[in-house]
Design an enzyme around this catalytic site. Sequence first.
Site, PDB file in Angstrom:
ATOM      1  N   LYS A  81      65.893 -54.667 -17.092  1.00 47.45           N
ATOM      2  CA  LYS A  81      67.135 -55.369 -16.789  1.00 47.45           C
ATOM      3  C   LYS A  81      66.937 -56.827 -17.170  1.00 47.45           C
ATOM      4  O   LYS A  81      65.890 -57.413 -16.863  1.00 47.45           O
ATOM      5  CB  LYS A  81      67.462 -55.216 -15.300  1.00 47.45           C
ATOM      6  CG  LYS A  81      68.805 -55.804 -14.888  1.00 47.45           C
ATOM      7  CD  LYS A  81      69.155 -55.476 -13.434  1.00 47.45           C
ATOM      8  CE  LYS A  81      70.535 -55.974 -13.043  1.00 47.45           C
ATOM      9  NZ  LYS A  81      70.900 -55.595 -11.655  1.00 47.45           N
ATOM     10  N   SER A 157      75.333 -53.206 -10.966  1.00 44.59           N
ATOM     11  CA  SER A 157      75.250 -54.149 -12.067  1.00 44.59           C
ATOM     12  C   SER A 157      74.229 -53.745 -13.124  1.00 44.59           C
ATOM     13  O   SER A 157      74.244 -54.294 -14.220  1.00 44.59           O
ATOM     14  CB  SER A 157      74.879 -55.547 -11.540  1.00 44.59           C
ATOM     15  OG  SER A 157      73.594 -55.537 -10.944  1.00 44.59           O
ATOM     16  N   SER A 181      73.151 -51.760  -6.921  1.00 51.14           N
ATOM     17  CA  SER A 181      73.074 -51.832  -8.376  1.00 51.14           C
ATOM     18  C   SER A 181      72.021 -50.960  -9.050  1.00 51.14           C
ATOM     19  O   SER A 181      72.019 -50.863 -10.275  1.00 51.14           O
ATOM     20  CB  SER A 181      72.862 -53.275  -8.818  1.00 51.14           C
ATOM     21  OG  SER A 181      74.082 -53.944  -8.757  1.00 51.14           O
TER      22      SER A 181
HETATM   23  N1  GLN Z   1      78.490 -54.490  -6.638  1.00 45.72           N
HETATM   24  C1  GLN Z   1      77.777 -55.388  -5.779  1.00 45.72           C
HETATM   25  C2  GLN Z   1      78.104 -56.819  -6.166  1.00 45.72           C
HETATM   26  O1  GLN Z   1      78.886 -57.003  -7.011  1.00 45.72           O
HETATM   27  C3  GLN Z   1      76.311 -55.125  -5.842  1.00 45.72           C
HETATM   28  C4  GLN Z   1      75.656 -55.661  -7.050  1.00 45.72           C
HETATM   29  C5  GLN Z   1      74.161 -55.539  -7.019  1.00 45.72           C
HETATM   30  O2  GLN Z   1      73.589 -54.705  -6.293  1.00 45.72           O
HETATM   31  N2  GLN Z   1      73.510 -56.413  -7.765  1.00 45.72           N
HETATM   32  O3  GLN Z   1      77.615 -57.743  -5.626  1.00 45.72           O
END
Ligand code: GLN
Length: 490
Positions: A81, A157, A181
């Site tokens: 990532k 994400s 995510s």
């Molecule tokens: N969807 C959540 C957010 O937008 C979680 C994102 C994540 O786990 N990085 O913050």
Amino acid sequence: MSQKFSSFASLAQLARALADKSVSSVELASHYLDRIERLNPEINAFITVERDKTLDQARAADARIAAGTAGPLTGLPVAHKDLFCAEGWRTTCGSKMLADFVSPYDATVIHKLHAEAGMVCVGRANMDEFAMGSSNETSYFGAVKNPWDTARVAGGSSGGSAAAVAAGLAPVATATDTGGSIRQPAGMCNLTGIKPSYGVVSRYGMVAYASSLDQGGVMAHTAEDCALMLSAMAGFDERDSTSLERPQEDYTRALGQPLHGLRIGLPKEFFGPGCDPAVMAGVQEAIQTYQKLGATLVDVSLPHTDLAVPVYYVIASAEASTNLSRYDGVRFGYRAPEYDGLDDMYKKSRSQAFGEEVKRRILVGTYVLSHGYYDAYYLQAQRIRRLITHDFAAAFTQCDIILGPTAPTPAFRIGEKIADPVQMYLFDIYTIAVNLAGLPGMSLPCGLANGLPVGLQLIGNYFAEARLLNAAHAYQQATDWHRQHPAGLD
Ligand code: GLN
């Protein structure tokens, strides 16, 4: 090319091929690089690919194998990532702000997987900007397409990590999970992913979003591969003040234990309305499989589940607003080409380089932390976070692991939710509370709904990673869902 291995082979299978010398690390790396070149223009799973760097790493791994100094992961490919800092690699975090940022140092995870374990990085995976999102549509580098249906999102994400593994562009990928995510994109792309307990994997060199929630982990085809990777990634790190001092674990040793007597908790809040019946069907079938494997079922309750999303978006945004204040155009990152004085330089640099969603979070976070609103929002959210943590503690007096869906629906269409942030936020309903409590969670494939993957979520008590991985592995010994791959990508 006459292929000696499947593009969808597990890491464990590729490790055996390397060990019996039927393939070299350079051959493996070239294979995935060629596939990336061919398929990535459509899938958009990678932001940066550097063939020469990758092949250099593979040659070094082959030398290590020849010298007899290889470890279990030496020579195996991995995608990262794009928020794990890696020396000499562009580390963009999916943002225009860091589009030209080349990291001068390695994150601890990168150091462990490369300098120590000898893995080979095949590329840097796309992601929502600063990891804010549930669909990988907020990336400055464009949306990632789901290899199962390219009209749909790959989840977020860590959408690039998920799409890369699901499309056979890498056998495993690192990812992070602040509110879901890892689990949510793994669920949407038919992968197995684990978010460890907070503090198990070092956050040093991981670009910060919400520091009290961020946790690094991994996505792969199997629970066994997750165990292999986590064994190399986890461990105390004095450079991360929230890293926990715990004995080093070999998570693969936990695999293969019988599940007899395992008490699986089913929270009634995860089985109510709001979940797609097709998703529920997959989850129910998994429950039956677990019963056949000897587990017993217990009804539990997590009464504050409906508050998890609002609490998370107060706390995560508050932390994001402070973490992101470092991007001011002065020391690193984007600087506006024209400005009128220092304040104007800050203003223009941040306005021009942050995307809409990131700005929204900074505004919300700054508001909830501001004088006069702090008690009503931030402090109140912290209090409810404590109640959520207590809910899990109470449930774990009755059961060993908690089971439910990973997300309320399979992958949605690109563009379907992006205009409505609240709809997007609600998609995290089943994953977010786990981060607020700092617990370990997994997602694993448990079915297909109209051809789209369905994720099964397993949640463990603190440091129950080995138990979760064993439960996931046992399920994968009994089922075939994790072996399904998108059509047309062989
Ligand atoms: N969807 C959540 C957010 O937008 C979680 C994102 C994540 O786990 N990085 O913050």
